[in-house]
Design an enzyme around this catalytic site. Structure first.
Site, mmCIF file in Angstrom:
data_model
loop_
_atom_site.group_PDB
_atom_site.id
_atom_site.type_symbol
_atom_site.label_atom_id
_atom_site.label_comp_id
_atom_site.label_asym_id
_atom_site.label_seq_id
_atom_site.Cartn_x
_atom_site.Cartn_y
_atom_site.Cartn_z
ATOM 1 N N ILE A 1 17.299 3.549 16.370
ATOM 2 C CA ILE A 1 18.424 2.877 15.710
ATOM 3 C C ILE A 1 19.616 3.817 15.608
ATOM 4 O O ILE A 1 20.759 3.427 15.850
ATOM 5 C CB ILE A 1 18.015 2.340 14.326
ATOM 6 C CG1 ILE A 1 16.937 1.268 14.470
ATOM 7 C CG2 ILE A 1 19.230 1.772 13.583
ATOM 8 C CD1 ILE A 1 16.370 0.779 13.152
ATOM 9 N N PRO B 1 13.606 8.045 8.079
ATOM 10 C CA PRO B 1 12.538 7.434 7.284
ATOM 11 C C PRO B 1 12.503 8.057 5.900
ATOM 12 O O PRO B 1 13.100 9.115 5.663
ATOM 13 C CB PRO B 1 11.277 7.781 8.086
ATOM 14 C CG PRO B 1 11.625 9.072 8.763
ATOM 15 C CD PRO B 1 13.092 8.974 9.096
ATOM 16 N N ARG C 1 16.532 3.807 3.944
ATOM 17 C CA ARG C 1 15.697 3.572 2.766
ATOM 18 C C ARG C 1 16.481 3.988 1.535
ATOM 19 O O ARG C 1 17.177 5.011 1.544
ATOM 20 C CB ARG C 1 14.386 4.359 2.855
ATOM 21 C CG ARG C 1 13.389 3.802 3.866
ATOM 22 C CD ARG C 1 12.850 2.452 3.412
ATOM 23 N NE ARG C 1 11.851 1.911 4.328
ATOM 24 C CZ ARG C 1 12.127 1.121 5.353
ATOM 25 N NH1 ARG C 1 13.382 0.799 5.609
ATOM 26 N NH2 ARG C 1 11.169 0.658 6.114
ATOM 27 N N GLU D 1 12.873 -3.293 -3.872
ATOM 28 C CA GLU D 1 13.270 -4.469 -3.108
ATOM 29 C C GLU D 1 14.044 -5.418 -4.022
ATOM 30 O O GLU D 1 13.733 -5.514 -5.218
ATOM 31 C CB GLU D 1 12.043 -5.188 -2.547
ATOM 32 C CG GLU D 1 11.412 -4.488 -1.361
ATOM 33 C CD GLU D 1 12.342 -4.383 -0.170
ATOM 34 O OE1 GLU D 1 12.890 -5.406 0.253
ATOM 35 O OE2 GLU D 1 12.541 -3.256 0.324
ATOM 36 N N HIS E 1 18.921 -5.890 1.466
ATOM 37 C CA HIS E 1 17.962 -5.463 2.482
ATOM 38 C C HIS E 1 17.847 -6.509 3.585
ATOM 39 O O HIS E 1 16.770 -7.041 3.874
ATOM 40 C CB HIS E 1 16.594 -5.184 1.862
ATOM 41 C CG HIS E 1 15.730 -4.312 2.744
ATOM 42 N ND1 HIS E 1 14.448 -3.953 2.426
ATOM 43 C CD2 HIS E 1 15.982 -3.735 3.957
ATOM 44 C CE1 HIS E 1 13.938 -3.199 3.379
ATOM 45 N NE2 HIS E 1 14.854 -3.053 4.329
#
Length: 313
Positions: A156, A204, A232, A261, A281
């Site tokens: 990405i 990550p 994240r 979340e 998200h």
């Protein structure tokens, strides 16, 4: 073998099950749940007889894993696995396969949507037109010629870098692994933060990257710089970022990920910081990406059943 799809995967049930059957045939018995639950007892109830569980970003803690004694494989319909009790899985010999690559285009798209929204004052422009206003005070910036920093040059990150180059940016990078022949200017983290006008995070979440961007690192950034986080949430110290934004230490931020979340608590500092775009998200969530993801999930399961697992964590 019993496959439990423990939560919806973002593809219509009929289409998802047709794809599963076409890929796996009669090698597995499929049980599908079309609701998302987070209660540990209910998750154990759903997964206790499963040999394979397909899961997206639903947290599966150690208690859930321990409560599924037949579990041999987790097919994670996501790139990151920080929501999975990986150590417990390893201790029990459970194979974990992810879906790396499914959202490369989707995430990169949102990065530039956020950048252009911030650079061209899109939200304010929309409001001012509706209030019979003009462009006064809404002069924006161009991407061309800007120094663009990529933190994390996985798939990405590299795609984002290539798009940035197409916009005419000079692209800098900081990553654990240097990729050759990319046209990127690799440097250390502090130099990147001090140099770049735009910084996009693509790492990550792990012990080394938690609060990678903290108050000290934000203090290195230019006053006109913007920060984009589609990686994240805990990679950034949210309170430190909100403080930097509200004190005009940096110019803006686009945030798609948080410490939890969504729904995000109403008192979260980034919901009250200036010149901040927040999204729930959704970077990975396009129709195309979710369909790609389902294909990878069932191919991962097929390869596991055939003794040659792919995308192993």
């Amino acid at each position: 073998m019993k496959l439990v799809i423990i939560e919806p995967l973002g593809v219509a049930k009929e289409k998802l099950l047709d794809l599963a059957t076409a890929t796996l045939g009669n090698q597995v018995e499929i049980i599908y749940y079309d609701t998302r639950v987070t209660d540990t007892v209910e998750l154990i109830k759903r997964g206790k007889d499963a040999d394979i569980i397909a899961v997206s970003n639903l947290p599966l803690n150690s208690e859930v894993i321990e409560g599924c004694p037949n579990l041999k494989m987790l097919a994670v319909a996501f790139t990151g696995v920080d929501h999975i009790a990986v150590d417990t899985c390893k201790a029990k010999g459970i194979t974990i396969c992810n879906c790396a690559g499914y959202s490369n285009a989707a995430v990169s798209d949102l990065v530039f949507g956020m950048i252009i929204t911030l650079y061209r004052n899109m939200l304010s422009c929309n409001e001012v037109v509706r209030q019979s206003g003009t462009k006064d005070g809404l002069i924006g910036f161009e991407l061309e010629g800007k120094k663009f920093g990529i933190i994390g040059t996985g798939a990405i990150g590299l795609r984002t870098a290539n798009i940035a180059k197409a916009f005419g940016c000079e692209v800098y990078a900081y990553s654990r692994t240097v990729k050759e022949n990319t046209g990127l200017i690799y440097t250390d983290l502090d130099t990147l933060l001090q140099t770049c006008d735009i910084i996009s995070l693509h790492v990550p979440l792990n012990a080394h990257t938690k609060h990678l961007i903290n108050a000290q690192k934000l203090a290195l950034m230019k006053p006109n710089a913007i920060l984009i986080n589609t990686a994240r949430g805990p990679v950034v110290d949210s309170q430190a970022l909100a403080d930097a934004l509200n004190s005009h230490q940096i110019a803006g931020a686009g945030i798609d990920v948080f410490e939890m979340e969504p729904p995000v608590p109403s008192d979260h500092p980034l919901l009250h910081s200036i010149n901040t775009i927040v999204t729930p998200h959704v970077a990975f969530a396009t129709k195309e990406a979710l369909e790609k993801r389902a294909v990878i999930v069932f191919n991962n399961i097929l390869n596991y059943l055939n003794g040659s697992p792919t995308n192993i964590i």
